[in-house]
Scaffold this motif. Structure first.
Motif, PDB file in Angstrom:
ATOM      1  N   ALA A 117       0.822  -1.210   0.000  1.00  0.00           N
ATOM      2  CA  ALA A 117       0.000   0.000   0.000  1.00  0.00           C
ATOM      3  C   ALA A 117       0.855   1.258   0.000  1.00  0.00           C
ATOM      4  CB  ALA A 117      -0.934   0.002   1.205  1.00  0.00           C
ATOM      5  N   VAL A 118       0.250   2.342  -0.470  1.00  0.00           N
ATOM      6  CA  VAL A 118       0.906   3.644  -0.566  1.00  0.00           C
ATOM      7  C   VAL A 118       0.032   4.682   0.120  1.00  0.00           C
ATOM      8  CG1 VAL A 118       1.682   5.466  -2.137  1.00  0.00           C
ATOM      9  CG2 VAL A 118       2.043   3.046  -2.743  1.00  0.00           C
ATOM     10  N   PHE A 119       0.622   5.407   1.066  1.00  0.00           N
ATOM     11  CA  PHE A 119      -0.032   6.539   1.727  1.00  0.00           C
ATOM     12  C   PHE A 119       0.886   7.742   1.579  1.00  0.00           C
ATOM     13  CE2 PHE A 119      -2.712   3.411   3.431  1.00  0.00           C
ATOM     14  CZ  PHE A 119      -3.815   4.025   4.025  1.00  0.00           C
ATOM     15  N   ALA A 120       0.378   8.806   1.000  1.00  0.00           N
ATOM     16  CA  ALA A 120       1.242   9.954   0.781  1.00  0.00           C
ATOM     17  C   ALA A 120       0.419  11.225   0.653  1.00  0.00           C
ATOM     18  CB  ALA A 120       2.094   9.746  -0.470  1.00  0.00           C
ATOM     19  N   THR A 121       1.007  12.330   1.044  1.00  0.00           N
ATOM     20  CA  THR A 121       0.295  13.600   0.982  1.00  0.00           C
ATOM     21  C   THR A 121       0.224  14.153  -0.433  1.00  0.00           C
ATOM     22  OG1 THR A 121       2.323  14.876   1.434  1.00  0.00           O
ATOM     23  CG2 THR A 121       0.998  14.186   3.334  1.00  0.00           C
ATOM     24  N   TRP A 122       1.150  13.780  -1.309  1.00  0.00           N
ATOM     25  CA  TRP A 122       1.278  14.366  -2.648  1.00  0.00           C
ATOM     26  C   TRP A 122       0.511  13.528  -3.663  1.00  0.00           C
ATOM     27  CZ3 TRP A 122       6.275  14.308  -6.034  1.00  0.00           C
ATOM     28  CH2 TRP A 122       6.218  15.321  -7.006  1.00  0.00           C
ATOM     29  N   SER A 123      -0.393  14.129  -4.398  1.00  0.00           N
ATOM     30  CA  SER A 123      -1.214  13.393  -5.353  1.00  0.00           C
ATOM     31  C   SER A 123      -0.407  12.835  -6.517  1.00  0.00           C
ATOM     32  CB  SER A 123      -2.345  14.288  -5.886  1.00  0.00           C
ATOM     33  OG  SER A 123      -1.825  15.423  -6.565  1.00  0.00           O
ATOM     34  N   THR A 124       0.775  13.391  -6.790  1.00  0.00           N
ATOM     35  CA  THR A 124       1.601  12.930  -7.906  1.00  0.00           C
ATOM     36  C   THR A 124       2.085  11.497  -7.711  1.00  0.00           C
ATOM     37  OG1 THR A 124       2.264  15.212  -8.352  1.00  0.00           O
ATOM     38  CG2 THR A 124       3.667  13.509  -9.286  1.00  0.00           C
ATOM     39  N   PHE A 125       1.974  10.971  -6.495  1.00  0.00           N
ATOM     40  CA  PHE A 125       2.362   9.576  -6.295  1.00  0.00           C
ATOM     41  C   PHE A 125       1.486   8.616  -7.106  1.00  0.00           C
ATOM     42  CE2 PHE A 125       4.649  11.170  -2.543  1.00  0.00           C
ATOM     43  CZ  PHE A 125       5.875  10.550  -2.784  1.00  0.00           C
ATOM     44  N   ARG A 126       0.307   9.046  -7.526  1.00  0.00           N
ATOM     45  CA  ARG A 126      -0.483   8.211  -8.439  1.00  0.00           C
ATOM     46  C   ARG A 126       0.317   7.907  -9.706  1.00  0.00           C
ATOM     47  NH1 ARG A 126      -4.388  12.145  -7.662  1.00  0.00           N
ATOM     48  NH2 ARG A 126      -5.905  11.659  -6.054  1.00  0.00           N
ATOM     49  N   ASP A 127       1.019   8.923 -10.194  1.00  0.00           N
ATOM     50  CA  ASP A 127       1.841   8.743 -11.390  1.00  0.00           C
ATOM     51  C   ASP A 127       3.159   8.037 -11.070  1.00  0.00           C
ATOM     52  OD1 ASP A 127       0.024   9.947 -13.100  1.00  0.00           O
ATOM     53  OD2 ASP A 127       0.885  11.949 -12.814  1.00  0.00           O
ATOM     54  N   ILE A 128       3.774   8.418  -9.966  1.00  0.00           N
ATOM     55  CA  ILE A 128       5.071   7.832  -9.622  1.00  0.00           C
ATOM     56  C   ILE A 128       4.967   6.325  -9.463  1.00  0.00           C
ATOM     57  CG2 ILE A 128       6.874   7.757  -7.852  1.00  0.00           C
ATOM     58  CD1 ILE A 128       6.295  10.780  -7.394  1.00  0.00           C
ATOM     59  N   PHE A 129       3.894   5.866  -8.803  1.00  0.00           N
ATOM     60  CA  PHE A 129       3.669   4.430  -8.629  1.00  0.00           C
ATOM     61  C   PHE A 129       2.837   3.839  -9.773  1.00  0.00           C
ATOM     62  CE2 PHE A 129       4.738   5.561  -4.251  1.00  0.00           C
ATOM     63  CZ  PHE A 129       5.515   4.476  -3.848  1.00  0.00           C
ATOM     64  N   ASN A 130       2.474   4.662 -10.740  1.00  0.00           N
ATOM     65  CA  ASN A 130       1.676   4.245 -11.895  1.00  0.00           C
ATOM     66  C   ASN A 130       0.494   3.381 -11.433  1.00  0.00           C
ATOM     67  OD1 ASN A 130       0.646   3.450 -14.396  1.00  0.00           O
ATOM     68  ND2 ASN A 130       2.682   3.367 -15.331  1.00  0.00           N
ATOM     69  N   GLN A 131      -0.420   4.029 -10.744  1.00  0.00           N
ATOM     70  CA  GLN A 131      -1.537   3.301 -10.139  1.00  0.00           C
ATOM     71  C   GLN A 131      -2.362   2.529 -11.167  1.00  0.00           C
ATOM     72  OE1 GLN A 131      -4.554   5.687  -8.181  1.00  0.00           O
ATOM     73  NE2 GLN A 131      -4.910   4.096  -6.652  1.00  0.00           N
ATOM     74  N   GLN A 132      -2.519   3.097 -12.360  1.00  0.00           N
ATOM     75  CA  GLN A 132      -3.316   2.417 -13.381  1.00  0.00           C
ATOM     76  C   GLN A 132      -2.732   1.054 -13.740  1.00  0.00           C
ATOM     77  OE1 GLN A 132      -3.583   5.181 -16.652  1.00  0.00           O
ATOM     78  NE2 GLN A 132      -5.440   6.143 -15.840  1.00  0.00           N
ATOM     79  N   ARG A 133      -1.414   0.979 -13.785  1.00  0.00           N
ATOM     80  CA  ARG A 133      -0.754  -0.282 -14.137  1.00  0.00           C
ATOM     81  C   ARG A 133      -0.513  -1.166 -12.931  1.00  0.00           C
ATOM     82  NH1 ARG A 133       4.619   1.182 -15.904  1.00  0.00           N
ATOM     83  NH2 ARG A 133       5.137   0.871 -13.706  1.00  0.00           N
ATOM     84  N   SER A 134      -0.086  -0.567 -11.827  1.00  0.00           N
ATOM     85  CA  SER A 134       0.334  -1.346 -10.656  1.00  0.00           C
ATOM     86  C   SER A 134      -0.840  -1.846  -9.818  1.00  0.00           C
ATOM     87  CB  SER A 134       1.259  -0.509  -9.763  1.00  0.00           C
ATOM     88  OG  SER A 134       0.551   0.575  -9.160  1.00  0.00           O
ATOM     89  N   HIS A 135      -1.955  -1.097  -9.849  1.00  0.00           N
ATOM     90  CA  HIS A 135      -3.142  -1.432  -9.052  1.00  0.00           C
ATOM     91  C   HIS A 135      -2.822  -1.507  -7.558  1.00  0.00           C
ATOM     92  CE1 HIS A 135      -5.220  -2.159 -12.785  1.00  0.00           C
ATOM     93  NE2 HIS A 135      -4.320  -3.058 -13.139  1.00  0.00           N
ATOM     94  N   LEU A 136      -1.870  -0.702  -7.109  1.00  0.00           N
ATOM     95  CA  LEU A 136      -1.546  -0.676  -5.692  1.00  0.00           C
ATOM     96  C   LEU A 136      -2.649   0.029  -4.905  1.00  0.00           C
ATOM     97  CD1 LEU A 136       2.259   0.263  -5.777  1.00  0.00           C
ATOM     98  CD2 LEU A 136       1.264  -1.991  -5.337  1.00  0.00           C
ATOM     99  N   ALA A 137      -2.917  -0.446  -3.698  1.00  0.00           N
ATOM    100  CA  ALA A 137      -3.812   0.263  -2.787  1.00  0.00           C
ATOM    101  C   ALA A 137      -3.184   1.611  -2.455  1.00  0.00           C
ATOM    102  CB  ALA A 137      -4.024  -0.563  -1.524  1.00  0.00           C
ATOM    103  N   MET A 138      -3.944   2.681  -2.579  1.00  0.00           N
ATOM    104  CA  MET A 138      -3.328   3.997  -2.525  1.00  0.00           C
ATOM    105  C   MET A 138      -4.262   5.036  -1.917  1.00  0.00           C
ATOM    106  SD  MET A 138      -1.289   5.789  -5.700  1.00  0.00           S
ATOM    107  CE  MET A 138      -0.424   4.239  -5.964  1.00  0.00           C
ATOM    108  N   GLN A 139      -3.721   5.849  -0.995  1.00  0.00           N
ATOM    109  CA  GLN A 139      -4.407   7.010  -0.452  1.00  0.00           C
ATOM    110  C   GLN A 139      -3.453   8.186  -0.590  1.00  0.00           C
ATOM    111  OE1 GLN A 139      -7.433   7.750   0.748  1.00  0.00           O
ATOM    112  NE2 GLN A 139      -6.792   9.850   1.185  1.00  0.00           N
TER     113      GLN A 139
END
Length: 377
Positions: free
Chosen positions: A160-182
């Protein structure tokens, strides 16, 4: 936890991590990477900077005498302990910390840019990518070690990923990785919520934003702790952003206060996890920053190739596989690129077998057992 579901939970994350008798006792089974964005090594190792405890150069709104009473001590060892009591009272005593250049310990980024997205890519993939030259680069073409671990059946759905910065969606490539993310200002609670959870959602919705891409550190902490208690992630990234934001704003008083709170949040997370049997004595924290900053009366506010020293970072490790050597002095340099393989090796996984460009792990923070096990198929 109440019947509320958290937006960032993937279906697989509901599987709880239980003790595995087949694993050697006392070795890392869970891994947390924690980043304080843009927090300089100077504050970590020497505490508050006396030249910035004023309104002229430090942009201080507090009464300088009150700020000095809270964070100033004559000796650097006392100053840093006042600013970071958990880091120096627990992490450095029971683990290791690198990056005090005054004592021959150097930590550096290798991406040649010294700002956030290139730094996080280097940290999370194990290598710099010259194509990533902007914080607005977009989705990361490189697979992070978190995505790689999530592909492993042992960890799938428990990353899972928890972070204050919304750019982490891109850094972790949420669309591809499908990581749990807030991340960012996304409301953390959905479904049937408790009054407390709805109050937190309301704060996310209605608080006036200093930065539309970066939520306050204090807002991230409650859903993070709720997630840990309810879902027991095995691998967790936590990114706090205020230390960088307040420096860019020229508010040294708030840099110090957010750094002090960052230390408290790390302590909260550590104590929360150590209080639970699935984490106790089998969890490693790796704590670091994505880049340094300039120095002096002006350049402390910024970072990048034009601000000398922005390439300098620090890295701390606390866990059952790391010998308690404390503050490291006169060591070989460590780099940001080594973090990815270090994380995998602590979990006894051979990341570099699949990602050859990744830098090798930091051997000093690994037991021989962990390093050897990571080489096994």
């Amino acid at each position: 936890m109440a019947a509320a579901s958290l937006l960032f939970l993937s279906a697989g994350a509901s599987a709880m991590a239980q003790n595995d008798a087949s694993k050697p006792a006392g070795k890392t089974r869970n891994l947390v990477l924690i980043v304080a964005d843009g927090l300089r090594w100077q504050e970590i190792f020497t505490g508050a900077d006396a030249t910035l405890l004023n309104s002229k150069d430090g942009g201080v709104w507090d009464k300088p005498e009150d700020l000095r009473k809270e964070f100033w001590r004559e000796e650097p060892v006392e100053r840093r302990a006042a600013l970071f009591p958990f880091l120096w009272g627990t992490v450095a005593k029971r683990g290791q910390i690198f990056g005090n250049q005054n004592k021959g310990s150097v930590g550096r980024v290798t991406n040649g840019m010294a700002f956030s997205y290139p730094g996080y890519n280097e940290m999370l993939t194990g290598f710099p990518d010259g194509k990533i030259d902007s914080n607005e680069f977009g989705t990361n073409p490189n697979m992070t070690v978190f995505e790689w671990l999530n592909k492993d059946p042992e960890f799938h759905g428990q990353v899972a990923v928890f972070a204050t910065w919304s750019t982490f969606r891109d850094i972790f490539n949420q669309q591809r990785s499908h990581l749990a993310m807030q991340v960012g200002w996304d409301e953390p609670y959905h479904g049937t919520v408790t009054p407390r959870e709805e109050m937190l959602n309301q704060l996310y919705r209605e608080t006036i934003q200093l930065d539309s891409e970066d939520v306050y550190d204090s807002f991230l902490q409650p859903p993070l702790l709720d997630f840990v208690k309810a879902r027991h992630p095995r691998v967790l990234f936590v990114g706090y952003g205020e230390t960088d934001n307040w420096a860019h704003s020229g508010r040294y008083d708030l840099v110090l206060r957010s750094a002090h709170e960052f230390d408290r949040y790390v302590q909260q997370l550590w104590e929360t996890m150590q209080a639970r049997p699935e984490y106790r004595d089998q969890t490693t924290f790796v704590i670091t920053t994505d880049h340094g900053r300039g120095s002096g009366l002006v350049e402390w506010k910024d970072h990048g190739v034009d601000q000398k020293g922005s390439e300098n970072i620090w890295i701390a490790v606390l866990g059952p596989d790391t010998e308690p050597l404390g503050e490291r002095t006169r060591t070989n340099p460590v780099t940001q690129a080594q973090i990815a393989a270090t994380l995998a090796t602590l979990l006894r996984k051979n990341y570099r077998s699949d990602v050859p460009p990744a830098a090798p792990p930091i051997e000093d923070v690994l037991t021989k057992h962990a390093a050897t096990a990571a080489q096994q198929p």
